[in-house]
Write an enzyme that holds these catalytic residues in place. Sequence first.
Site, PDB file in Angstrom:
ATOM      1  N   HIS A  49      41.488  75.619  34.771  1.00 38.84           N
ATOM      2  CA  HIS A  49      41.331  73.949  34.440  1.00 38.84           C
ATOM      3  C   HIS A  49      43.022  73.649  34.285  1.00 38.84           C
ATOM      4  O   HIS A  49      43.594  74.304  33.646  1.00 38.84           O
ATOM      5  CB  HIS A  49      40.760  74.093  32.977  1.00 38.84           C
ATOM      6  CG  HIS A  49      41.073  73.142  32.046  1.00 38.84           C
ATOM      7  ND1 HIS A  49      40.203  71.779  31.992  1.00 38.84           N
ATOM      8  CD2 HIS A  49      42.202  72.510  31.557  1.00 38.84           C
ATOM      9  CE1 HIS A  49      40.942  70.855  31.232  1.00 38.84           C
ATOM     10  NE2 HIS A  49      42.156  71.483  30.844  1.00 38.84           N
ATOM     11  N   ASP A 103      31.995  68.686  36.621  1.00 36.55           N
ATOM     12  CA  ASP A 103      32.296  68.920  35.165  1.00 36.55           C
ATOM     13  C   ASP A 103      31.270  68.291  34.336  1.00 36.55           C
ATOM     14  O   ASP A 103      31.459  67.977  33.056  1.00 36.55           O
ATOM     15  CB  ASP A 103      33.631  68.062  34.891  1.00 36.55           C
ATOM     16  CG  ASP A 103      34.350  68.895  33.673  1.00 36.55           C
ATOM     17  OD1 ASP A 103      33.725  69.815  33.016  1.00 36.55           O
ATOM     18  OD2 ASP A 103      35.402  68.230  32.985  1.00 36.55           O
TER      19      ASP A 103
END
EC number: 3.4.19.-
Length: 388
Positions: free
Chosen positions: A196, A284
């Site tokens: 991330h 996501d």
Amino acid sequence: MILIKNIEVFDPKPIGKKNIFICFDKIAYISHSVNIPDRNFPQVEILDGTGLKAIPGLIDLHIHINGGGGEGGFYNRTPELNLTKFTLNGITTCVGLLGTDGITRNMAGLIAKSKALESEGITTYCWTGCYSVPTRTLTDSVRGDIVTVDKIIGAGEIAVSDHRGSHPSEEDLIHLACETRVGGLISGKCGVLHMHLGDGKKGMAPIFDMVEDSDMPFQNLLPTHLNRNKLLLKQSIEYLKIGGFVDITTGIKNEGDEAVSSAELYTAILKENISPYHVTMSSDAGGSMPFFDSRGKLTKLSIGMPSTDMDSVRESIEKGLSMELALIPFTESPAKFLKFKNKGIIAEGYDADLVLLDSKLNIHTVISRGKIMVQNYRPLVYGTFETK
């Protein structure tokens, strides 16, 4: 058994109008004509594909299947995603993961949710870990998780350049990447470290340093959220030019003034003559989309949605890309990169994961593992606790 007749097929490349014969959970035959015997043959459900397009089921490698969030307190924890959140949006394969919260969300819960969704009809895998380093695992190590747990394919999402992470050192990242890679080698899985990227000042610099100072192959590294700000946009193209692979987030467009849509970054990448097979896209979905002010205070929170994947396909086509190029980051590219056998293309012997689109590229029918999950824009199969 299912026979789809007279449908325009993108495998994801265009192969013209075909008939697709599905036997149990596999694509058995693709041809201009398929004749079903009148006698002594099992019952076949026939779908008329006239006016429709068949594409491979979408693979989303970054979904918070059992919820995420929590940056604003316990009441900000996002809920688990039910089955139709996937099927109504064309997602037939997903990879679940934890995020900021590796305490109240844990690997046991993630694996349980993954198995539940697979029992209900889609294909699921998991990343092990969360934002922090040392990260949270099911066994005593990342390597142990990948080798011994069938659903775990790699580690992630490990936070880099984000105030919500644990600011891993270069040595931390190299060690974690090595553990992940060796776990993949032993188990025959991809062994990818999925990272991330936040809004931190260094951006992708820690990943560039790791690549320069170690022998880690690009095939074992996958940074994500690269369309969130100008620094990451620039760095992602530089990273691709030296051989890297990147994941672009379809649901990040509204996260800050500098964020751009996945289609916008993808088109810019292709203009640099970079292979689309070095790019994946994911939603996501289920994760929180927090907004912080200059002092790090949370100002608002939204949630990622799985619908952004097909939105990205449509936007890419509106920007002038072919259907094939628009589909690759959701189908063939993630299947190859993550070593998902029999996924990502429409071909004989492959899993019967298909999405049928109408002329406006809306999802008309979804078939997952040979079972019709959505038909005529409506779910036929619901999750255990969903109401019809």
